[in-house]
Design a protein around this motif. Structure first.
Motif, PDB file in Angstrom:
ATOM      1  N   CYS A  32       0.873  -1.175   0.000  1.00 24.25           N
ATOM      2  CA  CYS A  32       0.000   0.000   0.000  1.00 24.25           C
ATOM      3  C   CYS A  32       0.911   1.227   0.000  1.00 24.25           C
ATOM      4  N   ALA A  33       0.767   2.113  -0.992  1.00 23.22           N
ATOM      5  CA  ALA A  33       1.708   3.220  -1.077  1.00 23.22           C
ATOM      6  C   ALA A  33       1.093   4.452  -1.716  1.00 23.22           C
ATOM      7  N   ASP A  34       1.696   5.587  -1.412  1.00 21.81           N
ATOM      8  CA  ASP A  34       1.309   6.870  -1.986  1.00 21.81           C
ATOM      9  C   ASP A  34       2.069   7.048  -3.301  1.00 21.81           C
ATOM     10  N   VAL A  64       6.647  -7.216  -6.697  1.00 21.59           N
ATOM     11  CA  VAL A  64       5.930  -6.180  -5.953  1.00 21.59           C
ATOM     12  C   VAL A  64       4.700  -5.742  -6.754  1.00 21.59           C
ATOM     13  N   GLU A  65       3.580  -5.648  -6.060  1.00 25.61           N
ATOM     14  CA  GLU A  65       2.342  -5.116  -6.648  1.00 25.61           C
ATOM     15  C   GLU A  65       1.847  -3.986  -5.753  1.00 25.61           C
ATOM     16  N   TYR A  66       1.553  -2.837  -6.345  1.00 26.98           N
ATOM     17  CA  TYR A  66       1.167  -1.666  -5.564  1.00 26.98           C
ATOM     18  C   TYR A  66      -0.331  -1.376  -5.646  1.00 26.98           C
ATOM     19  N   THR A  67      -0.869  -0.929  -4.533  1.00 26.77           N
ATOM     20  CA  THR A  67      -2.159  -0.251  -4.498  1.00 26.77           C
ATOM     21  C   THR A  67      -1.838   1.195  -4.151  1.00 26.77           C
ATOM     22  N   TRP A  68      -2.111   2.108  -5.087  1.00 26.60           N
ATOM     23  CA  TRP A  68      -1.742   3.518  -4.908  1.00 26.60           C
ATOM     24  C   TRP A  68      -2.902   4.300  -4.308  1.00 26.60           C
ATOM     25  N   PHE A  69      -2.586   5.094  -3.297  1.00 25.04           N
ATOM     26  CA  PHE A  69      -3.595   5.940  -2.659  1.00 25.04           C
ATOM     27  C   PHE A  69      -2.857   7.029  -1.890  1.00 25.04           C
ATOM     28  N   ARG A  72      -3.010  10.107   3.284  1.00 22.31           N
ATOM     29  CA  ARG A  72      -3.642  11.130   4.122  1.00 22.31           C
ATOM     30  C   ARG A  72      -4.683  10.433   4.982  1.00 22.31           C
ATOM     31  N   ILE A  73      -5.617  11.196   5.520  1.00 16.70           N
ATOM     32  CA  ILE A  73      -6.667  10.598   6.349  1.00 16.70           C
ATOM     33  C   ILE A  73      -7.431   9.554   5.523  1.00 16.70           C
ATOM     34  N   GLY A  74      -7.602   8.365   6.075  1.00 14.80           N
ATOM     35  CA  GLY A  74      -8.312   7.295   5.382  1.00 14.80           C
ATOM     36  C   GLY A  74      -7.407   6.372   4.585  1.00 14.80           C
ATOM     37  N   PHE A  75      -6.102   6.592   4.668  1.00 14.26           N
ATOM     38  CA  PHE A  75      -5.169   5.772   3.878  1.00 14.26           C
ATOM     39  C   PHE A  75      -5.276   4.292   4.235  1.00 14.26           C
ATOM     40  N   ILE A  76      -5.188   3.952   5.516  1.00 11.36           N
ATOM     41  CA  ILE A  76      -5.247   2.549   5.939  1.00 11.36           C
ATOM     42  C   ILE A  76      -6.593   1.936   5.575  1.00 11.36           C
ATOM     43  N   ARG A  77      -7.666   2.682   5.797  1.00  7.95           N
ATOM     44  CA  ARG A  77      -9.015   2.174   5.513  1.00  7.95           C
ATOM     45  C   ARG A  77      -9.190   1.850   4.023  1.00  7.95           C
ATOM     46  N   ASN A  78      -8.593   2.662   3.167  1.00 11.79           N
ATOM     47  CA  ASN A  78      -8.778   2.503   1.726  1.00 11.79           C
ATOM     48  C   ASN A  78      -7.725   1.630   1.047  1.00 11.79           C
ATOM     49  N   LYS A  92     -11.569 -12.253   2.524  1.00 10.95           N
ATOM     50  CA  LYS A  92     -10.229 -12.561   3.021  1.00 10.95           C
ATOM     51  C   LYS A  92      -9.155 -12.059   2.053  1.00 10.95           C
ATOM     52  N   GLU A  93      -9.576 -11.443   0.961  1.00 12.14           N
ATOM     53  CA  GLU A  93      -8.630 -10.928  -0.026  1.00 12.14           C
ATOM     54  C   GLU A  93      -8.669  -9.403  -0.003  1.00 12.14           C
ATOM     55  N   PHE A  94      -7.520  -8.810   0.242  1.00 12.19           N
ATOM     56  CA  PHE A  94      -7.447  -7.358   0.401  1.00 12.19           C
ATOM     57  C   PHE A  94      -6.597  -6.735  -0.700  1.00 12.19           C
ATOM     58  N   LYS A  95      -6.786  -5.434  -0.881  1.00 11.06           N
ATOM     59  CA  LYS A  95      -6.101  -4.734  -1.959  1.00 11.06           C
ATOM     60  C   LYS A  95      -4.581  -4.802  -1.816  1.00 11.06           C
ATOM     61  N   CYS A  96      -4.090  -4.736  -0.590  1.00  7.71           N
ATOM     62  CA  CYS A  96      -2.650  -4.812  -0.344  1.00  7.71           C
ATOM     63  C   CYS A  96      -2.410  -5.314   1.078  1.00  7.71           C
ATOM     64  N   ASP A  97      -1.179  -5.679   1.358  1.00  5.03           N
ATOM     65  CA  ASP A  97      -0.895  -6.361   2.622  1.00  5.03           C
ATOM     66  C   ASP A  97       0.118  -5.668   3.521  1.00  5.03           C
ATOM     67  N   VAL A  98       0.916  -4.736   2.965  1.00  4.86           N
ATOM     68  CA  VAL A  98       2.003  -4.143   3.738  1.00  4.86           C
ATOM     69  C   VAL A  98       2.055  -2.638   3.525  1.00  4.86           C
TER      70      VAL A  98
END
Length: 289
Positions: A32-34, A64-69, A72-78, A92-98
């Motif tokens: 999970c990354a900006d 490596v596979e990225y989920t870009w977001f 800011r506020i709501g980063f972890i939630r999204n 049980k499957e999420f957009k990203c894991d780390v």
């Protein structure tokens, strides 16, 4: 005897391969990354988080596979806590894991052992009349008119602001938001730009951001003065990686990778001119400016 020797070599080979590519080798290293947050991460994958993610993925035999977001506020939630299929109950499957960079002990995620610790610094542009300042205390003791000419950046929150308030310098500081909302510049890029334009002459800023400014500025263009924690105003913070609460297996895997790759991780971080301090338990930072 020859058969036993071959069998022994096979066992050794299997052990060595297992240490590099564990059970999860076929999975992706989902981060999970900006997309615009230098020096941490960028869509060009040239931030230090990107480099460490690549290192870990290579060790695991993954990609490596990225989920870009925006972080800011709501980063972890999204990102970290967001299921791939939002309509699926108990997915049980999420957009990203780390998340590659969170305060150690954060309650927003399950955190690993710290993998680096940095400090806030007083960053002063050279050649603007303040080259004689060698400590934050010297800045605090300047006459009021000299403090006003310092044009020091002040964020809306954080230990730097607390320090300026303690030393009676809030009124002569130039305010900045720790989360600007600018789609083209993050905080590091904004401060770098305004220092070069002489809108500001100095700033108390988190170590990684100071490293970005130094590396993008003129050679020997800045004085970098580490801030020292004072009662009620901590400046040093340990940083870790974050996984979903309850994901202890992944936490343990990352802890193993952090322990086994300490020197390489340090080399990567130091290449970004980030000031490092000895890792120890400290208070959680209130923000990332």
């Amino acid at each position: 005897m020859q058969a036993k020797s071959i069998f022994r070599r096979l066992l050794i080979s299997a052990f060595l391969l297992g240490s590099v590519a564990p059970v999860h080798a076929k999975e992706k290293f989902k981060v999970c990354a900006d997309p615009l947050n230098p020096p941490y991460s960028t869509k060009n994958k040239d931030g230090f988080e990107n480099k460490i993610a690549e290192l870990f993925a290579k060790k695991l035999g993954q990609k490596v596979e990225y989920t870009w977001f925006p972080q800011r506020i709501g980063f972890i939630r999204n990102t970290l806590n967001a299921p791939v299929n939002e309509k699926e109950v108990d997915s049980k499957e999420f957009k990203c894991d780390v998340v590659m960079n969170v305060p150690a002990g954060s309650d927003m995620a399950l955190t690993t052992e710290p993998y680096y610790q940095s400090t806030y610094v007083l960053l002063i542009a050279k050649g603007r009349g303040f080259d004689n300042i060698k400590s934050a205390q010297q800045l605090a003791e300047l006459p009021v008119e000299r403090q006003d000419a310092a044009k020091i950046a002040m964020f809306d929150r954080g230990p730097g602001t607390a320090w300026l308030q303690k030393h009676g310098m809030l009124e002569m500081s130039i305010p900045y938001q720790s989360m600007s909302g600018d789609e083209d510049n993050n905080v590091a890029m904004e401060i770098d730009r305004d220092l070069k334009a002489k809108k500001i002459n100095m700033v108390i800023v988190w170590g990684p951001i100071a490293g970005y400014i130094v590396s993008h500025g003129p050679k020997n263009g800045y004085t970098v003065i580490p801030m020292h924690s004072e009662p009620g105003i901590p400046f040093e913070f340990a940083m870790a990686m974050g996984v979903r609460n309850g994901d202890k297996e992944r936490q343990q895997l990352l802890n193993k990778l952090i322990a086994e790759n300490k020197k390489e991780i340090q080399r990567i971080i130091e290449s970004y001119h980030i000031p490092l301090t000895e890792i120890k338990k400290t208070a959680k930072p209130k923000d990332d400016d």
